[in-house]
Design an enzyme around this catalytic site. Sequence first.
Site, mmCIF file in Angstrom:
data_model
loop_
_atom_site.group_PDB
_atom_site.id
_atom_site.type_symbol
_atom_site.label_atom_id
_atom_site.label_comp_id
_atom_site.label_asym_id
_atom_site.label_seq_id
_atom_site.Cartn_x
_atom_site.Cartn_y
_atom_site.Cartn_z
ATOM 1 N N ASN A 38 -94.847 136.637 55.433
ATOM 2 C CA ASN A 38 -94.256 137.966 55.712
ATOM 3 C C ASN A 38 -92.916 137.841 56.427
ATOM 4 O O ASN A 38 -92.690 138.408 57.493
ATOM 5 C CB ASN A 38 -95.236 138.863 56.495
ATOM 6 C CG ASN A 38 -95.580 138.333 57.871
ATOM 7 O OD1 ASN A 38 -95.471 137.132 58.131
ATOM 8 N ND2 ASN A 38 -96.005 139.213 58.762
ATOM 9 N N GLY B 153 -99.212 141.591 67.383
ATOM 10 C CA GLY B 153 -99.116 140.135 67.282
ATOM 11 C C GLY B 153 -99.007 139.457 68.626
ATOM 12 O O GLY B 153 -98.496 140.042 69.591
ATOM 13 N N ASP C 79 -102.973 132.735 64.193
ATOM 14 C CA ASP C 79 -102.211 133.965 63.938
ATOM 15 C C ASP C 79 -101.050 134.070 64.925
ATOM 16 O O ASP C 79 -100.733 135.156 65.446
ATOM 17 C CB ASP C 79 -103.092 135.218 63.991
ATOM 18 C CG ASP C 79 -102.424 136.410 63.288
ATOM 19 O OD1 ASP C 79 -101.309 136.258 62.762
ATOM 20 O OD2 ASP C 79 -103.043 137.493 63.270
ATOM 21 N N HIS D 8 -96.974 132.628 61.999
ATOM 22 C CA HIS D 8 -95.785 133.391 61.574
ATOM 23 C C HIS D 8 -94.575 132.709 62.215
ATOM 24 O O HIS D 8 -94.402 132.774 63.428
ATOM 25 C CB HIS D 8 -95.902 134.845 62.045
ATOM 26 C CG HIS D 8 -97.073 135.555 61.426
ATOM 27 N ND1 HIS D 8 -97.005 136.177 60.207
ATOM 28 C CD2 HIS D 8 -98.354 135.698 61.848
ATOM 29 C CE1 HIS D 8 -98.192 136.690 59.901
ATOM 30 N NE2 HIS D 8 -99.031 136.404 60.889
ATOM 31 N N LEU D 9 -93.783 132.049 61.389
ATOM 32 C CA LEU D 9 -92.647 131.291 61.932
ATOM 33 C C LEU D 9 -91.330 132.062 61.827
ATOM 34 O O LEU D 9 -90.300 131.603 62.329
ATOM 35 C CB LEU D 9 -92.546 129.922 61.255
ATOM 36 C CG LEU D 9 -93.793 129.035 61.441
ATOM 37 C CD1 LEU D 9 -93.625 127.694 60.729
ATOM 38 C CD2 LEU D 9 -94.107 128.807 62.920
ATOM 39 N N HIS E 210 -92.825 137.750 68.851
ATOM 40 C CA HIS E 210 -91.984 138.955 68.758
ATOM 41 C C HIS E 210 -90.966 138.902 69.889
ATOM 42 O O HIS E 210 -91.294 138.455 70.998
ATOM 43 C CB HIS E 210 -92.829 140.228 68.893
ATOM 44 C CG HIS E 210 -93.716 140.479 67.705
ATOM 45 N ND1 HIS E 210 -93.236 140.883 66.490
ATOM 46 C CD2 HIS E 210 -95.056 140.350 67.552
ATOM 47 C CE1 HIS E 210 -94.238 141.013 65.624
ATOM 48 N NE2 HIS E 210 -95.360 140.695 66.244
HETATM 49 O O1 DOR Z 1 -100.953 141.155 64.709
HETATM 50 C C1 DOR Z 1 -100.461 140.751 63.669
HETATM 51 N N1 DOR Z 1 -99.194 140.326 63.618
HETATM 52 N N2 DOR Z 1 -101.211 140.756 62.573
HETATM 53 C C2 DOR Z 1 -100.692 140.462 61.371
HETATM 54 O O2 DOR Z 1 -101.418 140.463 60.404
HETATM 55 C C3 DOR Z 1 -99.252 140.189 61.224
HETATM 56 C C4 DOR Z 1 -98.708 139.653 62.471
HETATM 57 C C5 DOR Z 1 -97.197 139.601 62.507
HETATM 58 O O3 DOR Z 1 -96.572 139.219 61.513
HETATM 59 O O4 DOR Z 1 -96.632 139.884 63.564
#
Ligand code: DOR
Length: 435
Positions: A96, A331, A312, A64-65, A316
Site C-alpha cells: 500500500n 497503525g 504490521d 509497511h516500509l 506514520h
Molecule cells: O493499522 C493499520 N495500518 N492497518 C492497516 O491495515 C494498514 C496500516 C498502514 O498502512 O498504516
Amino acid sequence: MSVVVISGGQIHEAGGQRSATLIINTETGTVDDIVADGAAVQGDQTLDASGCVVLPGFVDLHSHLRQPGNEAAETIETGSRAAALGGYTAVVAMPNTTPCMDSAAVIGEVVNAGRTALCEIKPSAAITMGRDGETLAPMAELVDLGVRMFTDDGTGVQDDQLMRRALEYASSLATDDGTQIILSQHCEVDALSHPGVMHEGAWSAKLGLAGQPAEAEELMVMRDIALARLTGMNVHLQHLSTAGSVEMVRAAKAAGVPVTAEATPHHFCLTDAACASYDPVFKVHPPLRTDADVAAIRVGLADGTIDAVATDHAPHTPDSKEQPFDQAPPGMLGLETAFALALTELDLPLDRLVEMFSSAPARLAGLGARHGGPIEVGRPANLTVVDLEQTWTIAGDRLASLASNTPFEGRTVRGKVRHTLFNGEPVVVDAKAVR
Ligand code: DOR
C-alpha cells in the site's frame, strides 16, 4: 574473504541448545563451521555472544516500509535498520505504497532499493490494481519478479467473486523455485466496519467513538475459509484480532482447509481500554479488542492455530498521527519491539517462539531456503543473537524507525538483540546498526 566468529553463545537447535562457536564466511554468506567452545579459531571479527542464544534470523510477513511515496514516515533503508535491530533478517514489504505495488515497474523499484538494505526485502504485491478491489493485478508477471505474497492489505477484497478468481488465478501459476504463492487477506468487511475507528463495544460506547464490530473481521475470515476450501488454494489471514476468528481458523485447519494465520504483538498485548486516552497512537486496523480476544490470540499462538507473529509495522509521521483519534491514520510501529514483547508477554518455550518468528514466516514468505533455520554448516548465515535476560525500556525517540508511533512507550521488556547477521555480514553489532 573475511571470517566472523560468534563465540560464547548457545546455538538454538530443535528441542534444545548447545554451547558452540560459529564460524561465518562473509564471502559466501554461510556458516563455514561450528566448533566446540574453546577451540582455537581465527577470525577477522569476533562477536561476543556470551549470555545469549543464537537464533535463525526473524522474518516479518507484514511491514509497511512506505517507499515509494511516503519516505517522510519510513524508507526501505530505515525500515530495514529497524528490522535488523529487532533481529529480523527478512521483511515482506506491504504494497500500500504510492504508487501501489501492483506493477513490474514499482516492484522493480522496491527490489532495487532493497539491494542495499540491512535485511532481505521481499516485496508483496496487490491482489487488485491500485488495491481498488475491482481489477486483478498482473500476478503472473509479478511472480516472475519474485513476488510470492499478494495482498490488498489496508483493505480486504470485498467482492467474493473477485476473490475467488484471484485464488483460481494464483493456483494456476508456478514458481521457478518451487515455493508457494499465497494470497493474504486483511479481513474486514467495509460495510460493517465503516466508519468505525476502534473496536465496537463498551469502550467505544463510553468514549463516543464509532466502532468496528468483531463481526466485520469474522465474516471475511469465514468467507475466505470457504473460498480456500472451494479453490484448494492457500489463504493467509493477516493480523487476526478476535476470538471468533481464532476459533474459525482452528476448525478450518482441523478440517484440512489450507489456511494459515498471523497475529501482531499489539493484538496479544493491548486491549481497547487503551483508547480511553483518546491517544491516536492506539488507533490501528484491525482495532485493539477485548481481554477475551487477547486471551484467545494467545491461546491460538500457543497451540499453533496462528502460525506466525507478524508486526504490521506501520510508521506514520508525527504530523499525521497527532490528529484527533477519529482523523489520525491507523497503525503502530512493530519491528524493533516484537520479539521482546512476545518473550515478555507470552509464556511460551523458545522453540515455539522460533517457529513463530523464524521458521513459519520464512516458509510462508517463500524464503525458507535462506531464512528460518536450522543453524547448520553450509546454510546461509541469517542469524540473530539475543540476550534473553536483558531488560530495556521502549522509547519511541530511541527507535531507528523514522517514525516514533509505538504504543508501548515506557514499557519495560525482556530480550535484547545483541547482533544480527544478514547473509553473513554483521549488520547489528552490540545492539547498534553498523550503517
Ligand atoms: O493499522 C493499520 N495500518 N492497518 C492497516 O491495515 C494498514 C496500516 C498502514 O498502512 O498504516
